[in-house]
Design an enzyme around this catalytic site. Structure first.
Site, PDB file in Angstrom:
ATOM      1  N   ALA A 219      53.471  30.220  36.448  1.00  0.00           N
ATOM      2  CA  ALA A 219      52.888  29.399  37.500  1.00  0.00           C
ATOM      3  C   ALA A 219      53.715  29.662  38.756  1.00  0.00           C
ATOM      4  O   ALA A 219      54.894  30.034  38.673  1.00  0.00           O
ATOM      5  CB  ALA A 219      52.960  27.931  37.107  1.00  0.00           C
TER       6      ALA A 219
ATOM      7  N   GLY B 251      53.609  30.387  32.560  1.00  0.00           N
ATOM      8  CA  GLY B 251      52.142  30.347  32.639  1.00  0.00           C
ATOM      9  C   GLY B 251      51.487  31.697  32.360  1.00  0.00           C
ATOM     10  O   GLY B 251      50.323  31.743  31.973  1.00  0.00           O
TER      11      GLY B 251
ATOM     12  N   GLU C  31      51.363  31.901  28.718  1.00  0.00           N
ATOM     13  CA  GLU C  31      50.378  30.878  28.314  1.00  0.00           C
ATOM     14  C   GLU C  31      48.949  31.384  28.545  1.00  0.00           C
ATOM     15  O   GLU C  31      48.049  31.116  27.752  1.00  0.00           O
ATOM     16  CB  GLU C  31      50.649  29.575  29.077  1.00  0.00           C
ATOM     17  CG  GLU C  31      51.968  28.947  28.624  1.00  0.00           C
ATOM     18  CD  GLU C  31      52.374  27.750  29.465  1.00  0.00           C
ATOM     19  OE1 GLU C  31      52.661  27.941  30.657  1.00  0.00           O
ATOM     20  OE2 GLU C  31      52.398  26.627  28.930  1.00  0.00           O
TER      21      GLU C  31
ATOM     22  N   GLU D 284      60.554  28.002  30.957  1.00  0.00           N
ATOM     23  CA  GLU D 284      60.419  26.803  31.799  1.00  0.00           C
ATOM     24  C   GLU D 284      61.621  25.865  31.734  1.00  0.00           C
ATOM     25  O   GLU D 284      61.957  25.217  32.727  1.00  0.00           O
ATOM     26  CB  GLU D 284      59.144  26.022  31.414  1.00  0.00           C
ATOM     27  CG  GLU D 284      57.853  26.623  31.955  1.00  0.00           C
ATOM     28  CD  GLU D 284      57.196  27.607  30.999  1.00  0.00           C
ATOM     29  OE1 GLU D 284      57.879  28.119  30.087  1.00  0.00           O
ATOM     30  OE2 GLU D 284      55.988  27.869  31.179  1.00  0.00           O
TER      31      GLU D 284
HETATM   32  N1  CAA Z   1      56.436  31.920  41.055  1.00  0.00           N
HETATM   33  C1  CAA Z   1      56.524  32.297  42.336  1.00  0.00           C
HETATM   34  N2  CAA Z   1      57.060  33.467  42.739  1.00  0.00           N
HETATM   35  C2  CAA Z   1      57.517  34.282  41.785  1.00  0.00           C
HETATM   36  C3  CAA Z   1      57.448  33.952  40.405  1.00  0.00           C
HETATM   37  C4  CAA Z   1      56.865  32.720  40.063  1.00  0.00           C
HETATM   38  N3  CAA Z   1      56.704  32.322  38.791  1.00  0.00           N
HETATM   39  N4  CAA Z   1      58.004  34.965  39.702  1.00  0.00           N
HETATM   40  C5  CAA Z   1      58.396  35.896  40.607  1.00  0.00           C
HETATM   41  N5  CAA Z   1      58.102  35.489  41.853  1.00  0.00           N
HETATM   42  C6  CAA Z   1      58.352  36.190  43.113  1.00  0.00           C
HETATM   43  C7  CAA Z   1      59.831  36.110  43.498  1.00  0.00           C
HETATM   44  O1  CAA Z   1      60.115  34.886  44.117  1.00  0.00           O
HETATM   45  C8  CAA Z   1      59.949  37.302  44.404  1.00  0.00           C
HETATM   46  O2  CAA Z   1      59.398  36.938  45.663  1.00  0.00           O
HETATM   47  P1  CAA Z   1      60.258  37.167  47.024  1.00  0.00           P
HETATM   48  O3  CAA Z   1      60.369  38.663  47.112  1.00  0.00           O
HETATM   49  O4  CAA Z   1      59.381  36.556  48.069  1.00  0.00           O
HETATM   50  O5  CAA Z   1      61.559  36.490  46.803  1.00  0.00           O
HETATM   51  C9  CAA Z   1      59.002  38.321  43.786  1.00  0.00           C
HETATM   52  O6  CAA Z   1      58.106  37.573  42.963  1.00  0.00           O
HETATM   53  C10 CAA Z   1      59.711  39.346  42.906  1.00  0.00           C
HETATM   54  O7  CAA Z   1      60.478  38.648  41.933  1.00  0.00           O
HETATM   55  P2  CAA Z   1      62.044  38.908  41.702  1.00  0.00           P
HETATM   56  O8  CAA Z   1      62.692  39.365  42.965  1.00  0.00           O
HETATM   57  O9  CAA Z   1      62.613  37.692  41.046  1.00  0.00           O
HETATM   58  O10 CAA Z   1      61.976  40.131  40.687  1.00  0.00           O
HETATM   59  P3  CAA Z   1      63.049  40.510  39.573  1.00  0.00           P
HETATM   60  O11 CAA Z   1      62.647  41.859  39.065  1.00  0.00           O
HETATM   61  O12 CAA Z   1      64.421  40.330  40.060  1.00  0.00           O
HETATM   62  O13 CAA Z   1      62.804  39.438  38.388  1.00  0.00           O
HETATM   63  C11 CAA Z   1      61.502  38.058  36.901  1.00  0.00           C
HETATM   64  C12 CAA Z   1      61.586  39.397  37.678  1.00  0.00           C
HETATM   65  C13 CAA Z   1      62.532  38.060  35.782  1.00  0.00           C
HETATM   66  C14 CAA Z   1      60.082  38.003  36.314  1.00  0.00           C
HETATM   67  C15 CAA Z   1      61.758  36.890  37.869  1.00  0.00           C
HETATM   68  O14 CAA Z   1      60.915  37.028  38.988  1.00  0.00           O
HETATM   69  C16 CAA Z   1      61.528  35.542  37.274  1.00  0.00           C
HETATM   70  O15 CAA Z   1      62.339  35.048  36.507  1.00  0.00           O
HETATM   71  N6  CAA Z   1      60.397  34.873  37.633  1.00  0.00           N
HETATM   72  C17 CAA Z   1      60.115  33.512  37.232  1.00  0.00           C
HETATM   73  C18 CAA Z   1      59.713  33.428  35.778  1.00  0.00           C
HETATM   74  C19 CAA Z   1      59.483  31.987  35.394  1.00  0.00           C
HETATM   75  O16 CAA Z   1      60.376  31.184  35.398  1.00  0.00           O
HETATM   76  N7  CAA Z   1      58.228  31.678  35.034  1.00  0.00           N
HETATM   77  C20 CAA Z   1      57.844  30.329  34.661  1.00  0.00           C
HETATM   78  C21 CAA Z   1      57.237  29.637  35.850  1.00  0.00           C
HETATM   79  S1  CAA Z   1      57.000  27.928  35.574  1.00  0.00           S
HETATM   80  C22 CAA Z   1      55.539  27.793  34.716  1.00  0.00           C
HETATM   81  O17 CAA Z   1      54.912  28.766  34.393  1.00  0.00           O
HETATM   82  C23 CAA Z   1      55.131  26.379  34.447  1.00  0.00           C
HETATM   83  C24 CAA Z   1      53.987  26.155  33.528  1.00  0.00           C
HETATM   84  O18 CAA Z   1      54.041  26.430  32.327  1.00  0.00           O
HETATM   85  C25 CAA Z   1      52.817  25.462  34.005  1.00  0.00           C
END
Ligand code: CAA
Length: 257
Positions: free
Chosen positions: A66, A112, A115, A135
């Site tokens: 998400a 998400g 999911e 999460e």
């Molecule tokens: N939401 C918003 N933006 C996201 C994102 C997310 N879930 N995942 C990645 N991005 C964005 C980053 O913010 C970044 O944007 P900027 O360049 O503007 O900063 C861009 O995508 C590239 O990401 P990274 O620079 O972080 O890339 P990386 O290669 O260093 O890491 C990754 C990759 C490990 C996937 C890392 O991006 C990450 O950990 N992402 C989040 C994963 C996460 O926690 N997902 C769960 C979300 S909560 C959820 O899903 C709730 C639910 O169940 C309803």
């Protein structure tokens, strides 16, 4: 409004939906969930489409979850609505979709994103795919059905371990866990999904939809899956597909559904 955050290609009875926010690793925001919902509603009644493939654009991610930027300031009520609306509009909608939905997991499928893949009926992954529900590292839990569907797919013990550690696993471990049905070289992933969709398309769409309904019923505690199966079985009789399928068998030819 973001333009083209969802690419749609309908070809040979397959709808290929590509989530297209590569700079955000295809994170699911409100707009993208709405667009997916609208597109799937159209596909549901489109007689030219027999199955759906969902994938992410770019080489890095299926969906990284998400959109954290969108919900970072939400309060409790808004958090609850996020999960409730998302589950209804997209995740439950896909699970109960009458046509098979295949997730082509081409990279990160986190939160998400995993999911979404788990709501699909079948999951094929590239050898570069990475999956997890991280999460708890954000101070929340999976809210798009992850606590339920992960436990259904991999068992309660492994689901508890994956969710409480937030650990990210690779494609082979996901295959080991039966979280994905198969793993392919990344360049072959979409063609393998299409191959599977074509195999499915040779069969009766009506029967396939009855099978999806009956299998899902077994995971719904308010329903008796065996009862649903009996009724769905009965409802197949007398349909055009039933007449064609049984006639083709008796006439020693391939059915033409
Ligand atoms: N939401 C918003 N933006 C996201 C994102 C997310 N879930 N995942 C990645 N991005 C964005 C980053 O913010 C970044 O944007 P900027 O360049 O503007 O900063 C861009 O995508 C590239 O990401 P990274 O620079 O972080 O890339 P990386 O290669 O260093 O890491 C990754 C990759 C490990 C996937 C890392 O991006 C990450 O950990 N992402 C989040 C994963 C996460 O926690 N997902 C769960 C979300 S909560 C959820 O899903 C709730 C639910 O169940 C309803």
């Amino acid at each position: 409004m973001e333009a083209h955050n969802l690419l749609v290609k309908i070809e040979n009875s397959i709808a290929l939906l590509t989530l297209n926010r590569p700079k955000q690793l295809n994170a699911l925001n409100h707009q993208l969930i709405n667009n997916l919902n609208q597109e799937l509603k159209k596909i549901k009644t489109d007689k030219n489409v027999k199955s759906v493939i969902i994938t992410g654009s770019g080489e890095k991610a299926f969906v990284a979850g998400a959109d954290i930027k969108e919900f970072a300031k939400f309060n409790r009520e808004e958090g609850k609505s996020l999960a409730k609306n998302g589950q209804k509009k997209l995740f439950d909608f896909i699970e109960n979709f009458p046509k098979p939905v295949i997730a082509a997991i081409n990279g990160f499928a986190l939160g998400g994103g995993l999911e979404l893949a788990m709501a699909c009926h079948i999951r094929l992954a590239s050898n570069y795919a990475k999956m997890g529900l991280p999460e708890v590292s954000l101070g929340i839990i999976p809210g798009y059905g992850g606590t339920q569907r992960l436990a259904q797919l991999v068992g309660k013990g492994k689901a508890l371990e994956m969710i409480t550690t937030g650990r990210i696993i690779d494609a082979n471990q996901a295959l080991n866990y039966r979280l994905v049905n198969n793993v392919f070289e990344s360049e072959d992933l979409i063609s393998k999904c299409k191959e599977l969709a074509h195999q499915i398309a040779k069969n009766s769409s009506n029967a396939i939809s009855a099978a999806i309904k009956s299998i899902n019923a077994g995971f719904d505690s308010s329903l008796n899956g065996f009862e649903v199966e009996i009724n769905s079985f009965g409802s197949c009789f007398g349909t055009d597909d039933f007449i064609e399928g049984t006639s083709a068998f008796l006439e020693k030819r391939k059915p033409n559904f």
